[in-house]
Write a protein that holds these residues in place. Structure first.
Motif, PDB file in Angstrom:
ATOM      1  N   PRO A 156      -1.174  -6.073   1.426  1.00 45.85           N
ATOM      2  CA  PRO A 156      -2.369  -5.238   1.602  1.00 45.85           C
ATOM      3  C   PRO A 156      -2.272  -4.234   2.761  1.00 45.85           C
ATOM      4  CG  PRO A 156      -3.000  -7.490   1.113  1.00 45.85           C
ATOM      5  CD  PRO A 156      -1.521  -7.508   1.336  1.00 45.85           C
ATOM      6  N   PRO A 157      -1.867  -4.649   3.984  1.00 42.90           N
ATOM      7  CA  PRO A 157      -1.761  -3.636   5.039  1.00 42.90           C
ATOM      8  C   PRO A 157      -0.654  -2.617   4.777  1.00 42.90           C
ATOM      9  CG  PRO A 157      -0.983  -5.774   5.827  1.00 42.90           C
ATOM     10  CD  PRO A 157      -1.650  -5.998   4.532  1.00 42.90           C
ATOM     11  N   VAL A 158       0.436  -3.030   4.147  1.00 45.71           N
ATOM     12  CA  VAL A 158       1.502  -2.078   3.819  1.00 45.71           C
ATOM     13  C   VAL A 158       0.995  -1.041   2.820  1.00 45.71           C
ATOM     14  CG1 VAL A 158       3.733  -1.835   2.657  1.00 45.71           C
ATOM     15  CG2 VAL A 158       3.400  -3.640   4.357  1.00 45.71           C
ATOM     16  N   ALA A 159       0.279  -1.504   1.795  1.00 47.71           N
ATOM     17  CA  ALA A 159      -0.259  -0.576   0.812  1.00 47.71           C
ATOM     18  C   ALA A 159      -1.259   0.384   1.450  1.00 47.71           C
ATOM     19  CB  ALA A 159      -0.922  -1.358  -0.329  1.00 47.71           C
ATOM     20  N   ALA A 160      -2.092  -0.125   2.358  1.00 50.33           N
ATOM     21  CA  ALA A 160      -3.059   0.736   3.031  1.00 50.33           C
ATOM     22  C   ALA A 160      -2.374   1.772   3.918  1.00 50.33           C
ATOM     23  CB  ALA A 160      -4.021  -0.116   3.859  1.00 50.33           C
ATOM     24  N   ALA A 161      -1.279   1.370   4.571  1.00 53.69           N
ATOM     25  CA  ALA A 161      -0.584   2.286   5.473  1.00 53.69           C
ATOM     26  C   ALA A 161       0.204   3.339   4.705  1.00 53.69           C
ATOM     27  CB  ALA A 161       0.349   1.495   6.392  1.00 53.69           C
ATOM     28  N   VAL A 162       0.861   2.925   3.620  1.00 53.49           N
ATOM     29  CA  VAL A 162       1.693   3.863   2.861  1.00 53.49           C
ATOM     30  C   VAL A 162       0.835   4.749   1.968  1.00 53.49           C
ATOM     31  CG1 VAL A 162       3.564   4.045   1.165  1.00 53.49           C
ATOM     32  CG2 VAL A 162       3.664   2.310   2.968  1.00 53.49           C
ATOM     33  N   GLY A 163      -0.124   4.142   1.282  1.00 58.75           N
ATOM     34  CA  GLY A 163      -1.098   4.904   0.508  1.00 58.75           C
ATOM     35  C   GLY A 163      -0.574   5.550  -0.754  1.00 58.75           C
ATOM     36  N   THR A 164       0.481   5.001  -1.369  1.00 55.14           N
ATOM     37  CA  THR A 164       0.970   5.540  -2.632  1.00 55.14           C
ATOM     38  C   THR A 164       0.485   4.690  -3.801  1.00 55.14           C
ATOM     39  OG1 THR A 164       3.023   4.232  -2.636  1.00 55.14           O
ATOM     40  CG2 THR A 164       3.051   6.342  -1.442  1.00 55.14           C
ATOM     41  N   ARG A 165       0.503   5.292  -4.979  1.00 54.33           N
ATOM     42  CA  ARG A 165       0.087   4.551  -6.169  1.00 54.33           C
ATOM     43  C   ARG A 165       0.999   3.342  -6.391  1.00 54.33           C
ATOM     44  NH1 ARG A 165      -2.808   6.106 -10.605  1.00 54.33           N
ATOM     45  NH2 ARG A 165      -4.127   6.959  -8.958  1.00 54.33           N
ATOM     46  N   LEU A 166       2.288   3.498  -6.104  1.00 50.72           N
ATOM     47  CA  LEU A 166       3.236   2.417  -6.341  1.00 50.72           C
ATOM     48  C   LEU A 166       2.957   1.207  -5.447  1.00 50.72           C
ATOM     49  CD1 LEU A 166       5.529   2.376  -8.400  1.00 50.72           C
ATOM     50  CD2 LEU A 166       7.126   2.900  -6.542  1.00 50.72           C
ATOM     51  N   THR A 167       2.700   1.439  -4.170  1.00 51.03           N
ATOM     52  CA  THR A 167       2.408   0.314  -3.273  1.00 51.03           C
ATOM     53  C   THR A 167       1.050  -0.300  -3.590  1.00 51.03           C
ATOM     54  OG1 THR A 167       1.575   1.882  -1.614  1.00 51.03           O
ATOM     55  CG2 THR A 167       3.862   1.151  -1.398  1.00 51.03           C
ATOM     56  N   ASP A 168       0.087   0.533  -3.994  1.00 49.60           N
ATOM     57  CA  ASP A 168      -1.206  -0.013  -4.398  1.00 49.60           C
ATOM     58  C   ASP A 168      -1.072  -0.933  -5.610  1.00 49.60           C
ATOM     59  OD1 ASP A 168      -2.489   1.342  -2.386  1.00 49.60           O
ATOM     60  OD2 ASP A 168      -3.158   3.004  -3.648  1.00 49.60           O
ATOM     61  N   ILE A 169      -0.249  -0.522  -6.570  1.00 49.20           N
ATOM     62  CA  ILE A 169      -0.023  -1.349  -7.762  1.00 49.20           C
ATOM     63  C   ILE A 169       0.672  -2.647  -7.390  1.00 49.20           C
ATOM     64  CG2 ILE A 169       1.378  -1.486  -9.867  1.00 49.20           C
ATOM     65  CD1 ILE A 169       0.628   1.415 -10.403  1.00 49.20           C
ATOM     66  N   ALA A 170       1.703  -2.557  -6.542  1.00 47.33           N
ATOM     67  CA  ALA A 170       2.404  -3.770  -6.127  1.00 47.33           C
ATOM     68  C   ALA A 170       1.450  -4.746  -5.458  1.00 47.33           C
ATOM     69  CB  ALA A 170       3.554  -3.416  -5.185  1.00 47.33           C
ATOM     70  N   ASP A 171       0.583  -4.255  -4.588  1.00 48.53           N
ATOM     71  CA  ASP A 171      -0.372  -5.109  -3.887  1.00 48.53           C
ATOM     72  C   ASP A 171      -1.392  -5.705  -4.848  1.00 48.53           C
ATOM     73  OD1 ASP A 171      -2.140  -6.255  -1.987  1.00 48.53           O
ATOM     74  OD2 ASP A 171      -3.266  -4.372  -1.877  1.00 48.53           O
ATOM     75  N   GLY A 172      -2.025  -4.881  -5.655  1.00 53.48           N
ATOM     76  CA  GLY A 172      -3.088  -5.358  -6.541  1.00 53.48           C
ATOM     77  C   GLY A 172      -2.600  -6.346  -7.574  1.00 53.48           C
ATOM     78  N   PHE A 173      -1.452  -6.066  -8.175  1.00 54.71           N
ATOM     79  CA  PHE A 173      -0.965  -6.951  -9.228  1.00 54.71           C
ATOM     80  C   PHE A 173      -0.364  -8.222  -8.652  1.00 54.71           C
ATOM     81  CE2 PHE A 173      -1.685  -3.173 -11.580  1.00 54.71           C
ATOM     82  CZ  PHE A 173      -1.822  -3.538 -12.900  1.00 54.71           C
ATOM     83  N   TYR A 174       0.236  -8.150  -7.468  1.00 56.36           N
ATOM     84  CA  TYR A 174       0.734  -9.375  -6.835  1.00 56.36           C
ATOM     85  C   TYR A 174      -0.438 -10.299  -6.505  1.00 56.36           C
ATOM     86  CZ  TYR A 174       3.343 -12.524  -3.802  1.00 56.36           C
ATOM     87  OH  TYR A 174       3.917 -13.646  -3.249  1.00 56.36           O
ATOM     88  N   ARG A 175      -1.510  -9.741  -5.976  1.00 51.28           N
ATOM     89  CA  ARG A 175      -2.689 -10.559  -5.640  1.00 51.28           C
ATOM     90  C   ARG A 175      -3.272 -11.194  -6.889  1.00 51.28           C
ATOM     91  NH1 ARG A 175      -6.656  -7.447  -4.209  1.00 51.28           N
ATOM     92  NH2 ARG A 175      -5.338  -5.757  -3.483  1.00 51.28           N
ATOM     93  N   ALA A 176      -3.327 -10.429  -7.983  1.00 52.19           N
ATOM     94  CA  ALA A 176      -3.862 -10.987  -9.228  1.00 52.19           C
ATOM     95  C   ALA A 176      -3.016 -12.166  -9.699  1.00 52.19           C
ATOM     96  CB  ALA A 176      -3.915  -9.905 -10.306  1.00 52.19           C
ATOM     97  N   GLY A 177      -1.697 -12.009  -9.657  1.00 52.36           N
ATOM     98  CA  GLY A 177      -0.825 -13.097 -10.093  1.00 52.36           C
ATOM     99  C   GLY A 177      -0.848 -14.295  -9.178  1.00 52.36           C
ATOM    100  N   ALA A 178      -1.147 -14.065  -7.875  1.00 54.71           N
ATOM    101  CA  ALA A 178      -1.115 -15.158  -6.907  1.00 54.71           C
ATOM    102  C   ALA A 178      -2.394 -15.974  -6.879  1.00 54.71           C
ATOM    103  CB  ALA A 178      -0.852 -14.596  -5.502  1.00 54.71           C
ATOM    104  N   LEU A 179      -3.491 -15.397  -7.314  1.00 54.19           N
ATOM    105  CA  LEU A 179      -4.792 -16.042  -7.100  1.00 54.19           C
ATOM    106  C   LEU A 179      -5.441 -16.547  -8.375  1.00 54.19           C
ATOM    107  CD1 LEU A 179      -6.281 -13.540  -4.459  1.00 54.19           C
ATOM    108  CD2 LEU A 179      -5.083 -15.697  -4.058  1.00 54.19           C
TER     109      LEU A 179
END
Length: 408
Positions: free
Chosen positions: A224-247
């Motif tokens: 989440p902080p990496v995605a917020a700092a980088v701010g690209t669609r790719l990092t946002d997707i990695a963060d959102g979908f990883y969280r969905a799979g983890a929770l």
């Protein structure tokens, strides 16, 4: 000819190529959702190929039910790991996942897969095939895992819990209560019930398991902080979908609200596109989690969608696979203790009950809607059980039968 392996069959006895071929066949023919997938796995890998026996298989299934992520893919990953090591695990995941992922990415690029009466009939037939597959799994596993009055009672109790408390929480509660009932009712001296203290023997050390758990936690915290700092669609997707799979517990259907919150609320796809992809995901084989590839493909224009689809696909599966690798070595260390074995007996019986509950709802009540569909389900069941037709052949019979029923 089907066979069950000996209780002391050696794990890690195959090749990555063998695992890839077996799971590619499953990835192309396993329709009907995660519960049906477990039936396909049992038919192909337990009965036909004899990679593991029913008790080992049920223990892997029970463990996957406790962990977040896609249960059927975790079971397949563990079976590949035990058969051919880490490369076998990767090949199992790739082969089982890629067919549906490719189909859904194609659909995202405009393939109209099911928007016609022919498609509706084929989907109806595939749902009916799932009835036969799950019924075969329930019958076979009940004979092995609930062979006496106490474990049969635990299985029936699990049916009631899973049906009355629908959803992943009900399934988890059924396994937990089944394990506790096993602790009270299913204690036995070693070998008293014919069970050997078999060793799952995953080719993963405790240190490697600890590393996998640490990576799982680190990605969950740091993305989440990496995605917020980088701010690209790719990092946002990695963060959102990883969280969905983890929770998420309970498989792909439970994941859908999480993915909708990520993909629709953030404007990656429209609500109509989301629902259209969900409909298409019901018609393809393999895990429903590959719906993530469809969403990823739509999240970026043109050829860039292939990269975002791949990132979404890996991100949503990765947490569940890391957890399976992390937990297996520790599970193996405690499972042969008398107390643990009693818990396992109860949990295994509960797994049979959960499968039986799923056979009724959603599998049976969704697929069998009239006398014709019931007849087709019975035909598919007899082809599997009496005629020993391979699962892919029954899939073809069911698809053709569903088409004839719909177009009559």
């Amino acid at each position: 000819m089907t066979r069950q392996p000996a209780a002391n069959a050696a794990p890690h006895a195959g090749t990555a190529g063998e695992v890839f071929r077996a799971f590619l066949r499953l990835g192309l023919t396993s329709f009907g959702g995660p519960i049906a997938h477990l039936g396909y796995f049992r038919n192909e890998l337990v009965l036909r190929r004899g990679w593991v026996d029913d008790r080992r298989y049920a223990e892997i299934v029970a463990l996957a039910q406790f962990l977040p992520g896609p249960a059927s893919s975790q079971v397949g990953f563990a079976l590949g790991l035990m058969r051919a090591g880490p490369l076998g695990a990767i090949m199992a995941w790739l082969a089982f996942t890629l067919p549906s992922a490719i189909l859904l990415v194609a659909f995202a690029y405009g393939a109209a897969l099911l928007d016609n009466p022919v498609g509706d009939g084929i989907v109806a037939g595939l749902k009916i095939v799932a009835v036969a597959i799950v019924a075969q799994a329930v019958w076979g596993m009940a004979r092995t895992l609930a062979p006496d009055a106490r474990r049969a009672t635990i299985a029936v109790g699990a049916v009631a819990i899973a049906l009355l408390a629908a959803g992943s929480l009900g399934q988890l509660a059924a396994i937990l209560l089944g394990a506790l009932a096993g602790l009270l009712l299913c204690r036995a001296p070693e070998g008293a019930d014919g069970e050997a203290a078999a060793d799952l023997s995953p080719p993963v050390s405790r240190r490697a398991g600890g590393v996998a758990l640490a990576v799982f936690a680190a990605l969950l915290v740091l993305l989440p902080p990496v995605a917020a700092a980088v701010g690209t669609r790719l990092t946002d997707i990695a963060d959102g979908f990883y969280r969905a799979g983890a929770l998420v517990f309970g498989g792909g259907h439970v994941m859908l609200p999480l993915l909708e919150a990520e993909a629709v609320a953030d404007g990656w796809v429209s609500a109509d596109q989301f629902l259209a992809g969900y409909g298409a995901a019901q018609a393809v084989p393999g895990p429903l989690f590959t719906f993530a590839a469809y969403l990823g493909a739509l999240a970026a224009p043109g050829a860039a969608g292939i990269l975002t689809a791949a990132v979404a696909l890996v991100a949503v599966f990765l947490p569940g696979l890391l957890l399976m690798v992390g937990v297996l070595p520790f599970w193996n260390a405690v499972r042969t203790r008398p107390t643990a074995r009693a818990l396992i007996r109860g949990a295994n019986a509960a797994v049979v009950g959960i499968l039986a509950a799923a056979l009724y709802d959603p599998v049976f009540v969704t697929a069998v809607v009239d006398p014709a569909s019931f007849t087709l389900a019975a035909v598919c069941f007899v082809l599997l059980m009496a005629w020993r037709m391979p699962a892919w052949g029954v899939v073809l019979v069911g698809a053709l039968g569903g088409l004839l029923i719909t177009l009559r």
